[in-house]
Every structure is written in structure tokens, then in C-alpha cells.
Design a protein around this motif. Sequence first.
Motif, PDB file in Angstrom:
ATOM      1  N   LEU A 119       0.834  -1.200   0.000  1.00 32.36           N
ATOM      2  CA  LEU A 119       0.000   0.000   0.000  1.00 32.36           C
ATOM      3  C   LEU A 119       0.875   1.258   0.000  1.00 32.36           C
ATOM      4  CD1 LEU A 119      -2.989   0.946   0.211  1.00 32.36           C
ATOM      5  CD2 LEU A 119      -2.674   1.036   2.650  1.00 32.36           C
ATOM      6  N   LEU A 120       1.947   1.216   0.802  1.00 29.82           N
ATOM      7  CA  LEU A 120       2.885   2.352   0.826  1.00 29.82           C
ATOM      8  C   LEU A 120       3.540   2.531  -0.538  1.00 29.82           C
ATOM      9  CD1 LEU A 120       4.648   1.990   4.296  1.00 29.82           C
ATOM     10  CD2 LEU A 120       3.207   3.860   3.546  1.00 29.82           C
ATOM     11  N   ILE A 128       1.200   4.112  -2.957  1.00 26.93           N
ATOM     12  CA  ILE A 128       0.979   5.545  -2.757  1.00 26.93           C
ATOM     13  C   ILE A 128       2.232   6.369  -3.074  1.00 26.93           C
ATOM     14  CG2 ILE A 128       0.478   7.258  -0.953  1.00 26.93           C
ATOM     15  CD1 ILE A 128      -1.625   5.252   0.081  1.00 26.93           C
ATOM     16  N   PHE A 129       3.432   5.823  -2.800  1.00 25.28           N
ATOM     17  CA  PHE A 129       4.655   6.619  -2.999  1.00 25.28           C
ATOM     18  C   PHE A 129       5.396   6.299  -4.286  1.00 25.28           C
ATOM     19  CE2 PHE A 129       4.066   6.951   1.520  1.00 25.28           C
ATOM     20  CZ  PHE A 129       4.115   8.317   1.630  1.00 25.28           C
ATOM     21  N   PRO A 187       3.058   6.752  -8.137  1.00 26.32           N
ATOM     22  CA  PRO A 187       2.982   8.056  -8.807  1.00 26.32           C
ATOM     23  C   PRO A 187       4.268   8.421  -9.556  1.00 26.32           C
ATOM     24  CG  PRO A 187       2.079   8.233  -6.617  1.00 26.32           C
ATOM     25  CD  PRO A 187       2.654   6.864  -6.721  1.00 26.32           C
TER      26      PRO A 187
END
Lengths: 162, 277
Positions: free
Chosen positions: A16-17, A20-21, A24
Motif C-alpha cells: 500500500l505504501l 501511494i509513494f 505516482p
Amino acid sequence: MKFEQIKPLIFFFPILLLQIFFVPLISIEGIAPDLILMLLVFYTLKNGQFYGTIFGFVCGLFFDFISGGILGSMMFSKTLSGFIAGYFFNENKTDLHFKSFSYPMIVLLITIIDSITISLITSFDINTNIITLFFYQGLLPGLYTSALCFFVTFFYPKRSYI
Amino acid sequence: MFRFIREIWSNFKEYIVLVILLVISLISLTLNDHQSTKKIRTFAFSSFSVISSLLHDYIKISDVKSENESLRRKNSELILEISKLRDFGILNSQLKNLINLRDTLHYKLYPGTIVSKTFAASQSTFTINIGYKDSVKVGMPVLNGDGFIGLVNSVAEDYSIIRNLHNSNLKVIVKDERSRFQGILRWNGSYLTVTNLPKTADINVGDRVVTSELSSLISIPIPVGIVKEVLNPEKGYFNDLIIEPFADMYGVEYVFVLGLTKKVVNNNIEMNFYRNP
């Protein structure tokens, strides 16, 4: 509950991290791969349809809460994705899936279904062009995600640790 | 009876679980605006944002050098711009004095850094590192040097979630800066669009689009983008526009939250209109 069944949840938060990081940074014009879906399909092919449906729901629930999107949209699409991915589960062919092209192909199909389901729930209206919807929000993210699955296929260990 | 239920469960458990979970998801969709749901979400994202913020700081350290250089260049450009604007400002106040107009507009800008981005096809959101401790409130507009970014959707103590222009749930009243024609801007999953404008609307490709004062959330014109294309100008009864935003949603890192909140008095008057027909 067996440790094997909780293990995907332990992997879920780092993924999940990354989603999100890291995602992108590698997205092209907003077209981004779905790492969570890769994880979901991976463990559904390992543990079966029942497991995949529930795991999809849990992934969607966490993602909805954390991302700030519409609550229920990811829950719905990931539950459905886990369920459909479960149709490809075969106890005797688990390793074969990950050592061949079938894992990326399954991920491609599931990502298309997942992306279109989310779009239909969140942004569908009468003016939406179905072909554009299928192409931009289904096929392109699906191709990107399944391309990343080749890494899993390539690096999948001969003896299973994950 | 028990055996019968057990048999049904063992034969159809996947379908039963699927239906139950899908129904729960659909119910959740209707509970988005519920107060307790908002509280849980605020707690969840603020907890997660702490980790996000730490990671973000770590990743960004590597970019600081190149960023400093570009900031220095921008700084010199801005100094030139400021001296120009100062001239215009003096001239402006002299002209306003001549016609007895007073400038009463003072807006607070709260600077924030985007600590995480969510790239869902139509549910794109940003998390920024300022919250209600910094006076940020739900509904405040968010912008950067280029233009409008979005609106604050939820606020925790130190973090806030922004619905940006790439979120299909963000709908903003905008107007053509030249012809003053108004419409509702939204993201359709592929591009920003203003739909159902009458054919008679005076809109040209290249016109600047700004937020409209009619909006109950944004009472000042903030630049949004330019008209990129007018769809089907020959067909149908209405025109649709494709808008190209000024702000780059993919590259944006630093934003300002504009200290504007809902026009309460205005809203009450509008509501009275509906209450007493």
C-alpha cells in the motif's frame, strides 16, 4: 487461523505504501499500475476463490479508508476482482501460474474488470464513451500492471517462500 | 434443517460471501456522508499520513539540491515580476481612489506540502501536511502558483485530504473569463469537461476559465485552465468543452489552502428561498 492466511495482510501494508509513494513516480499520464491488485490475484491463485473474495474486500476497505476516495467503491471492485480471480485457482497448478505467462494474463483481465467497475461506480454518466472507458481506464492500466507481473514470473522462486 | 443449511453453505459459500460483501460495499457507498464514517476515515488517514509524511521527507531530501536551484531562478524572476506589479499596484490604488473604491479583500493562504497522492482513475486525492490545527477547514479551495487544484474534503489535526481536479466527485462552477458564461466543471475520468452549454454560448478555444463567484464555496475567481476543445459544435442542442488545467496534477508538490469558507449568510438566504416558496 493459519499464519499462511494472515501473511498477505502483512504484505498488504508495504504494498500500500509502495502504491501511494512509488506508483505516482512511475505513472505515465495518470496511467498507473495497481500493485494491490497484483497482490490480491497472487494470493487468490494460491488460496482460492473464497479466500480471494474476503481478501479483496479487506484490501478495498483499507484502501477506501486511507485514500479518501468514495467509501465502498474499492471494496466493491476488489471483492469482485478477488471472486473472479478465484475462478483461475487450481490447487495443482499454483506454481505453474507463476512460472508461466498465465499470471500476467490473469492480472490483465482482472485489472480491466476492476478499473471498469470502479469507473462505472464512481464516474459513469450518460455522456461516457464506453470505448474510451474500456481503453483508457481499463486496458492501459491493465497492460501496465500485467507488464509488472512479468517481474513476479521472472523472480518467482523455485521453492515457495512467499 | 441444520444439515441442510450446512450443505448449502458448503456448496455455495463463495457466492453467499460474495453477495454479502457486495451488499456491505453498496451500503457503504450510501454512508459516505455519515458523521461516524467521516470520523473513522479522518482517524484512518491521519494515522496513515504520519507514516506517509516520514517517507515523503526521506524521498524528497534527494530532490532538494535541484529544487533549490530552480527555486533560486524562480526567485529572481519573481523579484522582477514584483517590481512590475508594485508599479501596477500604485497605479491601481491611484485609479481606485479616483473612483472611491476601496480594496477590502484580504485572504489567508496556508502553505502545505503534498505527502501522498492517490491515483485512482476517477478518485484522485492528495494528502497535505496541514490540518485543523493550522485553521484548515472542509470546503476550503486549494491552489498553487499555476491555478486551482481542488477542495479540502476531510480534515484531521495535522493532515487534510484534497479532492483534486482529477476527482469525478469534485464539481465546481466556472466561468469563461472573456464572455462570463458559466458552467459546471467536472472530471469525467479522462479529461476535465464543462457539459451542456447552450449552442449560443460565446466560447472560443483558448479562452481562460476561472472559478465563478456563484459558487457557494469559492467566492473569488481562481484561474482553472483554458478551453482546449469544443466538442461536437455541429451536433445536438448543447456544447461540451474540454478544459486543460493550468496546474499540473501529476507534478504538483506544494500547495496553498485559501482561507475561505462557505458563505453562510448567502447560503441561509438561498435556503430561505426554498423554505418559503
